[in-house]
Design a protein around this motif. Structure first.
Motif, PDB file in Angstrom:
ATOM      1  N   VAL A   1      21.094  37.053  73.650  1.00  0.00           N
ATOM      2  CA  VAL A   1      21.710  37.322  72.345  1.00  0.00           C
ATOM      3  C   VAL A   1      23.216  37.214  72.505  1.00  0.00           C
ATOM      4  CG1 VAL A   1      22.156  39.121  70.602  1.00  0.00           C
ATOM      5  CG2 VAL A   1      19.854  38.874  71.552  1.00  0.00           C
ATOM      6  N   CYS A   2      23.893  36.580  71.542  1.00  0.00           N
ATOM      7  CA  CYS A   2      25.369  36.577  71.500  1.00  0.00           C
ATOM      8  C   CYS A   2      25.791  37.179  70.156  1.00  0.00           C
ATOM      9  CB  CYS A   2      25.946  35.166  71.581  1.00  0.00           C
ATOM     10  SG  CYS A   2      25.654  34.322  73.135  1.00  0.00           S
ATOM     11  N   ILE A   3      26.659  38.145  70.200  1.00  0.00           N
ATOM     12  CA  ILE A   3      27.176  38.712  68.947  1.00  0.00           C
ATOM     13  C   ILE A   3      28.676  38.413  68.892  1.00  0.00           C
ATOM     14  CG2 ILE A   3      27.337  40.746  67.465  1.00  0.00           C
ATOM     15  CD1 ILE A   3      25.026  42.009  68.983  1.00  0.00           C
ATOM     16  N   VAL A   4      29.084  37.741  67.823  1.00  0.00           N
ATOM     17  CA  VAL A   4      30.435  37.183  67.744  1.00  0.00           C
ATOM     18  C   VAL A   4      31.315  38.006  66.806  1.00  0.00           C
ATOM     19  CG1 VAL A   4      31.785  35.149  67.075  1.00  0.00           C
ATOM     20  CG2 VAL A   4      29.531  34.862  68.176  1.00  0.00           C
ATOM     21  N   THR A   5      32.354  38.613  67.386  1.00  0.00           N
ATOM     22  CA  THR A   5      33.348  39.330  66.568  1.00  0.00           C
ATOM     23  C   THR A   5      34.749  38.807  66.853  1.00  0.00           C
ATOM     24  OG1 THR A   5      33.617  41.046  68.258  1.00  0.00           O
ATOM     25  CG2 THR A   5      31.966  41.452  66.531  1.00  0.00           C
ATOM     26  N   ALA A   6      34.842  37.717  67.600  1.00  0.00           N
ATOM     27  CA  ALA A   6      36.145  37.152  67.951  1.00  0.00           C
ATOM     28  C   ALA A   6      36.882  36.745  66.689  1.00  0.00           C
ATOM     29  CB  ALA A   6      35.945  35.939  68.857  1.00  0.00           C
ATOM     30  N   GLY A   7      38.191  36.994  66.695  1.00  0.00           N
ATOM     31  CA  GLY A   7      39.007  36.618  65.532  1.00  0.00           C
ATOM     32  C   GLY A   7      39.891  37.770  65.127  1.00  0.00           C
ATOM     33  N   VAL A   8      40.364  37.730  63.889  1.00  0.00           N
ATOM     34  CA  VAL A   8      41.241  38.809  63.415  1.00  0.00           C
ATOM     35  C   VAL A   8      40.601  39.506  62.209  1.00  0.00           C
ATOM     36  CG1 VAL A   8      43.399  37.819  64.265  1.00  0.00           C
ATOM     37  CG2 VAL A   8      42.577  37.195  62.003  1.00  0.00           C
ATOM     38  N   PRO A   9      40.858  40.806  62.104  1.00  0.00           N
ATOM     39  CA  PRO A   9      40.419  41.548  60.915  1.00  0.00           C
ATOM     40  C   PRO A   9      41.548  41.582  59.882  1.00  0.00           C
ATOM     41  CG  PRO A   9      41.114  43.090  62.630  1.00  0.00           C
ATOM     42  CD  PRO A   9      41.431  41.703  63.141  1.00  0.00           C
ATOM     43  N   ARG A  10      41.212  41.988  58.652  1.00  0.00           N
ATOM     44  CA  ARG A  10      42.269  42.050  57.637  1.00  0.00           C
ATOM     45  C   ARG A  10      42.997  43.392  57.673  1.00  0.00           C
ATOM     46  NH1 ARG A  10      39.492  43.156  51.691  1.00  0.00           N
ATOM     47  NH2 ARG A  10      37.506  43.966  52.456  1.00  0.00           N
ATOM     48  N   LYS A  11      44.160  43.383  57.002  1.00  0.00           N
ATOM     49  CA  LYS A  11      44.973  44.594  56.853  1.00  0.00           C
ATOM     50  C   LYS A  11      45.060  44.901  55.351  1.00  0.00           C
ATOM     51  CE  LYS A  11      47.463  44.804  61.073  1.00  0.00           C
ATOM     52  NZ  LYS A  11      47.460  43.525  61.756  1.00  0.00           N
ATOM     53  N   PRO A  12      45.508  46.077  54.964  1.00  0.00           N
ATOM     54  CA  PRO A  12      45.591  46.394  53.534  1.00  0.00           C
ATOM     55  C   PRO A  12      46.363  45.319  52.768  1.00  0.00           C
ATOM     56  CG  PRO A  12      46.029  48.356  54.833  1.00  0.00           C
ATOM     57  CD  PRO A  12      45.934  47.215  55.811  1.00  0.00           C
ATOM     58  N   GLY A  13      45.881  44.974  51.596  1.00  0.00           N
ATOM     59  CA  GLY A  13      46.534  43.962  50.766  1.00  0.00           C
ATOM     60  C   GLY A  13      45.965  42.569  50.976  1.00  0.00           C
ATOM     61  N   MET A  14      45.176  42.400  52.031  1.00  0.00           N
ATOM     62  CA  MET A  14      44.574  41.078  52.301  1.00  0.00           C
ATOM     63  C   MET A  14      43.128  41.061  51.824  1.00  0.00           C
ATOM     64  SD  MET A  14      45.708  40.545  56.261  1.00  0.00           S
ATOM     65  CE  MET A  14      45.144  38.861  56.466  1.00  0.00           C
ATOM     66  N   SER A  15      42.635  39.857  51.524  1.00  0.00           N
ATOM     67  CA  SER A  15      41.196  39.712  51.278  1.00  0.00           C
ATOM     68  C   SER A  15      40.585  39.122  52.548  1.00  0.00           C
ATOM     69  CB  SER A  15      40.947  38.803  50.074  1.00  0.00           C
ATOM     70  OG  SER A  15      40.836  37.470  50.495  1.00  0.00           O
ATOM     71  N   ARG A  16      39.263  39.212  52.648  1.00  0.00           N
ATOM     72  CA  ARG A  16      38.600  38.617  53.821  1.00  0.00           C
ATOM     73  C   ARG A  16      38.885  37.117  53.866  1.00  0.00           C
ATOM     74  NH1 ARG A  16      34.607  41.965  51.433  1.00  0.00           N
ATOM     75  NH2 ARG A  16      33.818  43.648  52.738  1.00  0.00           N
ATOM     76  N   ASP A  17      38.990  36.509  52.693  1.00  0.00           N
ATOM     77  CA  ASP A  17      39.186  35.053  52.630  1.00  0.00           C
ATOM     78  C   ASP A  17      40.521  34.628  53.250  1.00  0.00           C
ATOM     79  OD1 ASP A  17      36.860  35.363  51.272  1.00  0.00           O
ATOM     80  OD2 ASP A  17      37.631  34.727  49.314  1.00  0.00           O
ATOM     81  N   ASP A  18      41.506  35.542  53.267  1.00  0.00           N
ATOM     82  CA  ASP A  18      42.808  35.217  53.860  1.00  0.00           C
ATOM     83  C   ASP A  18      42.698  34.945  55.360  1.00  0.00           C
ATOM     84  OD1 ASP A  18      44.003  35.605  51.394  1.00  0.00           O
ATOM     85  OD2 ASP A  18      44.466  37.723  51.794  1.00  0.00           O
ATOM     86  N   LEU A  19      41.567  35.338  55.970  1.00  0.00           N
ATOM     87  CA  LEU A  19      41.386  35.170  57.428  1.00  0.00           C
ATOM     88  C   LEU A  19      40.833  33.802  57.784  1.00  0.00           C
ATOM     89  CD1 LEU A  19      39.632  38.635  58.009  1.00  0.00           C
ATOM     90  CD2 LEU A  19      42.075  38.124  58.313  1.00  0.00           C
TER      91      LEU A  19
END
Ligand SMILES: NC(=O)C1=CN([C@@H]2O[C@H](COP(=O)(O)OP(=O)(O)OC[C@H]3O[C@@H](n4cnc5c(N)ncnc54)[C@H](O)[C@@H]3O)[C@@H](O)[C@H]2O)C=CC1
Ligand SMILES: O=C([O-])CC(=O)C(=O)O
Length: 320
Positions: free
Chosen positions: A74-92
């Protein structure tokens, strides 16, 4: 029998929590991978050192080398950046799309038979891109969002009705964004659908509407409180539920971002739908009938996901 090997790609807030949960639940041995040298090694050692007190049997290894995930189940992928207040998920999207490319290639080269669960946002577009970059079978690459969104819905409902969360079921479908679709008709307390509970006078339509909206805003609510990142305990737990369903061939019926090939009238795209997870990965997409208003909400959500996939194709020509 050898223990399953579970590779966690990304050793940040969710990755570390995943590693801890895998060990506590003795689901398998953990390889924690990240590009930030020291982080995966430090977290793996820290969790391993909790083993003697906790009494679990699992090995944990931290690494920056993809070769160490070789043969993962099993591989679980969380690599990347999370959002901060004021951002939408789409901004990532732009930054995390590049990450999906290296992760997809790394998994395909080293663990091509793994069941891959993507968590990185914006989820539906990222799991689609990860599948494209990896070239792995569609039934073995899936996105986690519906389990989390449904868990949030279930939690809010259990508080409203003052009953155990165990007796609350919920279904949240569609894309993991502002347009997600909590389906009240398919959500129940003790088997009683939510609209019936309104008719019985146990709650009001206004209160139910507010809970639905709070569910849609569930991720943003946590981002607003934490200020430095996004939710990680519940997201990790949700992905573990999916991994366990695969590893133990539980045939759980869970809402996941799965590849639709005709189901729901959709061709060649990933979006949140009811699925059955068993030993073959996504064994089935359960093509439920929606009422007119539900279908309209679902269509709007699908359109939003399609827009993000088009944006990915615009950024990386390989995907077009
Ligand atoms: N699908 C869902 O329901 C949810 C999705 N998320 C998403 O999950 C992602 C991870 O969230 P957190 O763990 O809180 O973030 P985090 O910032 O704590 O961890 C991310 C990790 O990824 C690593 N990383 C960056 N580029 C990499 C690469 N190319 N290869 C390997 N590792 C790399 C970073 O070094 C960092 O350690 C975010 O995109 C977030 O938006 C978060 C919550 C729920
Ligand atoms: O809201 C975010 O950015 C993280 C996420 O997807 C969630 O918690 O549902």
């Amino acid at each position: 029998m050898a223990r399953p090997k579970i590779a966690l790609i990304g050793a940040g807030q969710i990755g570390g929590t995943l590693a801890h949960l895998v060990a506590l639940k003795e689901l398998g041995d953990v390889v924690l991978f990240d590009i930030a040298d020291g982080t995966p090694q430090g977290k793996a050692l820290d969790i391993a050192e909790s083993g003697p007190s906790e009494g679990f049997d699992a090995t944990l290894k931290g690494t920056t080398d993809y070769a160490d995930i070789a043969g993962a189940d099993v591989c679980i992928v969380t690599a990347g950046v999370p959002r901060k207040p004021g951002m939408s998920r789409d901004d990532l999207l732009g930054i995390n799309l590049k990450v999906m490319k290296s992760v997809g290639e790394g998994i395909a080269a080293n663990a091509p038979d793994a069941f891959v669960i993507c968590i990185t946002n914006p989820l539906d577009a990222m799991v689609w891109a990860l599948r494209e970059f990896s070239g792995m079978p569609h039934n073995k690459v899936v996105g986690m969002a519906g389990v989390l969104d449904s868990a949030r819905f279930r939690h809010f409902l259990s508080v409203e009705f003052n009953v155990s969360m165990r007796d609350v079921t919920a279904f949240v479908l569609g894309g993991h964004g502002d347009t997600m679709v909590p389906l009240t008709r398919y959500s129940t307390v003790g088997g009683i659908p939510l609209p019936d509970l309104v008719n019985m006078g146990w709650t009001t339509q206004d209160k139910l509407d507010a809970i639905v909206q709070r569910t849609r805003d569930g991720g943003a609510e946590i981002v607003g409180l934490l200020k430095t990142g996004s939710a990680f305990y519940a997201p990790a737990t949700s992905a573990i539920e999916m991994a366990e369903a695969y590893l133990k061939d539980q045939r759980r019926l869970l809402p996941c971002a799965a590849y639709c090939d005709g189901e729901f009238g959709l061709k060649g795209m990933y979006v949140g739908v009811p699925t059955i997870i068993g030993a073959n990965g996504i064994e089935k997409v359960v093509d439920i009938k929606m009422a007119k208003d539900e279908q309209a909400m679902f269509d709007k959500s699908v359109a939003a996901v399609k827009g993000l996939v088009e944006a990915c194709k615009g950024i990386d020509p390989i995907l077009a």
